[in-house]
Design a protein around this motif. Structure first.
Motif, mmCIF file in Angstrom:
data_model
loop_
_atom_site.group_PDB
_atom_site.id
_atom_site.type_symbol
_atom_site.label_atom_id
_atom_site.label_comp_id
_atom_site.label_asym_id
_atom_site.label_seq_id
_atom_site.Cartn_x
_atom_site.Cartn_y
_atom_site.Cartn_z
ATOM 1 N N MET A 128 0.842 -1.200 0.000
ATOM 2 C CA MET A 128 0.000 0.000 0.000
ATOM 3 C C MET A 128 0.885 1.261 0.000
ATOM 4 N N SER A 129 0.466 2.236 -0.759
ATOM 5 C CA SER A 129 1.273 3.460 -0.761
ATOM 6 C C SER A 129 1.012 4.259 0.516
ATOM 7 N N THR A 130 1.933 5.161 0.825
ATOM 8 C CA THR A 130 1.802 5.968 2.037
ATOM 9 C C THR A 130 1.768 7.437 1.671
ATOM 10 N N LYS A 131 0.758 8.127 2.187
ATOM 11 C CA LYS A 131 0.705 9.568 2.001
ATOM 12 C C LYS A 131 0.782 10.241 3.360
ATOM 13 N N VAL A 132 1.508 11.330 3.415
ATOM 14 C CA VAL A 132 1.501 12.162 4.616
ATOM 15 C C VAL A 132 0.642 13.368 4.280
ATOM 16 N N VAL A 133 -0.315 13.663 5.147
ATOM 17 C CA VAL A 133 -1.256 14.742 4.843
ATOM 18 C C VAL A 133 -1.185 15.824 5.911
ATOM 19 N N LYS A 134 -0.930 17.025 5.473
ATOM 20 C CA LYS A 134 -0.865 18.156 6.411
ATOM 21 C C LYS A 134 -2.091 19.040 6.184
ATOM 22 N N PHE A 135 -2.733 19.437 7.270
ATOM 23 C CA PHE A 135 -3.890 20.330 7.157
ATOM 24 C C PHE A 135 -3.579 21.657 7.828
ATOM 25 N N GLY A 136 -3.769 22.730 7.100
ATOM 26 C CA GLY A 136 -3.481 24.065 7.621
ATOM 27 C C GLY A 136 -4.557 24.555 8.577
ATOM 28 N N GLY A 137 -4.307 25.730 9.162
ATOM 29 C CA GLY A 137 -5.188 26.269 10.200
ATOM 30 C C GLY A 137 -6.613 26.502 9.750
ATOM 31 N N SER A 138 -6.802 26.991 8.530
ATOM 32 C CA SER A 138 -8.183 27.256 8.103
ATOM 33 C C SER A 138 -8.923 25.946 7.839
ATOM 34 N N SER A 139 -8.160 24.882 7.540
ATOM 35 C CA SER A 139 -8.792 23.573 7.312
ATOM 36 C C SER A 139 -9.313 22.971 8.621
ATOM 37 N N LEU A 140 -8.828 23.502 9.751
ATOM 38 C CA LEU A 140 -9.207 22.937 11.053
ATOM 39 C C LEU A 140 -9.698 24.044 11.994
ATOM 40 N N ALA A 141 -10.331 25.058 11.413
ATOM 41 C CA ALA A 141 -10.695 26.225 12.223
ATOM 42 C C ALA A 141 -11.896 25.976 13.133
ATOM 43 N N ASP A 142 -12.793 25.053 12.741
ATOM 44 C CA ASP A 142 -13.949 24.751 13.595
ATOM 45 C C ASP A 142 -14.415 23.315 13.357
ATOM 46 N N ALA A 143 -15.484 22.924 14.086
ATOM 47 C CA ALA A 143 -15.940 21.524 14.029
ATOM 48 C C ALA A 143 -16.329 21.121 12.607
ATOM 49 N N ASN A 144 -16.961 22.048 11.912
ATOM 50 C CA ASN A 144 -17.391 21.764 10.552
ATOM 51 C C ASN A 144 -16.193 21.402 9.658
ATOM 52 N N GLN A 145 -15.095 22.122 9.857
ATOM 53 C CA GLN A 145 -13.879 21.849 9.080
ATOM 54 C C GLN A 145 -13.282 20.492 9.477
ATOM 55 N N PHE A 146 -13.357 20.153 10.766
ATOM 56 C CA PHE A 146 -12.867 18.843 11.215
ATOM 57 C C PHE A 146 -13.617 17.714 10.491
ATOM 58 N N VAL A 147 -14.920 17.920 10.307
ATOM 59 C CA VAL A 147 -15.725 16.891 9.639
ATOM 60 C C VAL A 147 -15.210 16.695 8.204
ATOM 61 N N LYS A 148 -14.929 17.812 7.509
ATOM 62 C CA LYS A 148 -14.414 17.721 6.134
ATOM 63 C C LYS A 148 -13.065 17.007 6.099
ATOM 64 N N VAL A 149 -12.214 17.376 7.065
ATOM 65 C CA VAL A 149 -10.862 16.804 7.117
ATOM 66 C C VAL A 149 -10.935 15.289 7.330
ATOM 67 N N ALA A 150 -11.798 14.875 8.272
ATOM 68 C CA ALA A 150 -11.910 13.437 8.558
ATOM 69 C C ALA A 150 -12.398 12.693 7.320
ATOM 70 N N LYS A 151 -13.327 13.295 6.610
ATOM 71 C CA LYS A 151 -13.867 12.659 5.408
ATOM 72 C C LYS A 151 -12.760 12.461 4.359
ATOM 73 N N ILE A 152 -11.934 13.480 4.225
ATOM 74 C CA ILE A 152 -10.827 13.397 3.258
ATOM 75 C C ILE A 152 -9.869 12.274 3.660
ATOM 76 N N ILE A 153 -9.514 12.249 4.929
ATOM 77 C CA ILE A 153 -8.538 11.248 5.393
ATOM 78 C C ILE A 153 -9.112 9.836 5.246
#
Ligand code: ASP
Length: 443
Positions: free
Chosen positions: A1-26
């Motif tokens: 399996m390939s490995t990706k390292v994913v970094k999320f910036g501050g605006s990507s994690l600014a509130d709960a709604n953004q956390f939901v998007k981030v989790a979905k992506i991961i």
């Protein structure tokens, strides 16, 4: 399996709604194994980043002022996120905040204070994803001189993360030999992401932010410019130097050295491909002759004229020495037979202008010195320029058509970059004209 390292910036994690998007992506891609978060950023344009709140709060604590209100505002940001996400970790956060408060009172330092933004966000994100949390202080090391110890760090990160299927490592900080916390410069979570990617020999380093990668030019000048799908490290360096900043420059080295491409992606538009930054790309992978246009205002040209200058040995060195001696670095140096122009940053130059001019007069005895304080530089960058005849002609035709007077031209021998000096007030017109000819008209 390939490995990706994913970094999320501050605006990507600014509130709960953004956390939901981030989790979905991961969760949508199993290879997104190691996650590097920033601290919560701005939720709206007038909002304050948690990192800035922490600096201000710590400064108040260090002055001996009452910092309760500022501290509570930070607590509220995190509590808001975990409550909205329904994460049962409020007690854990209360304990963490109590430790942080005590450390503020004990003057643990500004770096320690700022780093707590990423630290806490890492804990919250790890819990939300069900991944293991690995404190960056355990694996990222700085030397006595404050410089990153890349080799030791990569070794430690590799040892610690290899046995784990997934992990969250907070960005922005590491530890000093005496175990105190030290941060990278602002925006430094990009660097942590790059280090983790290099250490884990990742196939890809994804850097998630709030824009879909690089654009051909500044959207404040040309509305909705085309995206750049693939860019080489060298092109990026040229554009970043001229002000196109999306990614922390120091973050390039670890991944570039390890041959890992970087993909800049948009958390709010995950369907966009973003920009892929690679070592080499065939010339025909750009849809236009150019890859990007960037530039800056605020330059000064100092032109030195002297009859028979070209035959005077050491003349150029003495001119440059005058700038060097007063701590001013030069950006470009176009020259003629009996003239030499030095282009410098206006703020840097004007602070020591008198001294530099005096030195040049004394050591070089020029016939004339002329200073032009109204220069903007425009960089037209593209790996595709090399194989195309007439690129420079098209740039200058576009500028002439837009009635822009060109003050200076500088083309590196790599043919990757043409730099043009124009009057500051012509800067925006110039960017539009170059964009129009290459991208809109596809000439
Ligand atoms: N939170 C830090 C900053 O605001 C680091 C980062 O976001 O990369 O600079």
């Amino acid at each position: 399996m390939s490995t990706k390292v994913v970094k999320f910036g501050g605006s990507s994690l600014a509130d709960a709604n953004q956390f939901v998007k981030v989790a979905k992506i991961i969760k949508s891609d199993e290879s997104r194994r190691y996650v590097v978060p920033s601290a919560p950023g701005k939720r709206y344009s007038k909002d304050t980043k948690v990192t800035d709140m922490l600096y201000a709060c710590y400064d108040a604590a260090a002055r001996g002022a009452d910092f309760t209100e500022m501290f509570e505002a930070i607590v509220a940001r995190y509590m808001g996120i975990v409550r909205e996400l329904g994460l049962p970790i409020e007690d854990l956060l209360v304990r963490e905040f109590s430790t942080i408060r005590m450390s503020f009172l004990a003057r643990a330092g500004r770096d320690y204070a700022a780093s707590r933004g990423e630290y806490l966000n890492g804990i919250v994100l790890a819990k939300y994803l069900g991944f293991e949390f690995v404190d960056a202080a355990e694996v990222i090391f700085f030397g006595e001189d404050g410089k990153l110890k890349l080799k030791e760090t990569c070794h430690a990160v590799h040892e610690r993360l290899s046995p784990l299927k997934n992990a969250v490592v907070p960005g922005f900080y590491g530890s000093m030999p005496n175990d105190t916390v030290k941060t990278f410069s602002r925006g430094g979570s990009d660097i942590t992401g790059a280090i983790v990617a290099a250490a884990m020999n990742a196939d890809l380093y994804e850097n998630w932010t709030d824009i879909s990668g690089y654009l051909v030019c500044d959207p404040r000048i040309v509305p909705d410019p085309e995206p750049v799908n693939i860019i080489t490290y060298r092109e990026l360096r040229e554009l970043a130097y001229m002000g196109a900043q999306v990614f922390h420059e120091d973050a390039i080295f670890p991944v570039r050295q390890a041959g890992i491409p970087i993909n800049i992606r948009n958390t709010n538009r995950p369907e966009d491909e973003g920009t892929l930054i690679v070592e080499e790309a065939p010339e025909d992978t750009t849809p236009y002759v150019i890859t990007g246009i960037a530039g800056k205002k605020g330059f000064v040209t100092v032109t030195i004229e002297k009859d028979m200058m070209n035959s005077e040995l050491g003349f150029g060195r003495r001119v440059l020495e005058a700038f060097e001696d007063h701590g001013v670095s030069f950006e470009h140096m176009p020259s003629g037979i009996d003239t030499m122009s030095i282009i410098v940053h206006k703020d840097e130059f004007e602070a020591v202008e008198k001294e530099i001019i005096e030195d040049i007069k004394t050591t070089c005895k020029p016939d004339r010195i002329e200073i032009d304080r109204d220069v903007a530089l425009l960089a037209v960058v593209g790996r595709g320029m090399k194989s195309q005849r007439g690129t420079a002609a098209r740039i200058f035709a576009a500028l002439a058509h837009a009635k822009v007077n060109v003050k200076m031209i500088d083309q590196g021998s790599s043919e990757l970059n043409v730099i043009v000096g124009v009057r500051s007030e012509d800067f925006e017109t110039s960017v539009k004209a170059v964009y129009d000819i290459f991208v809109v008209q596809k000439l």
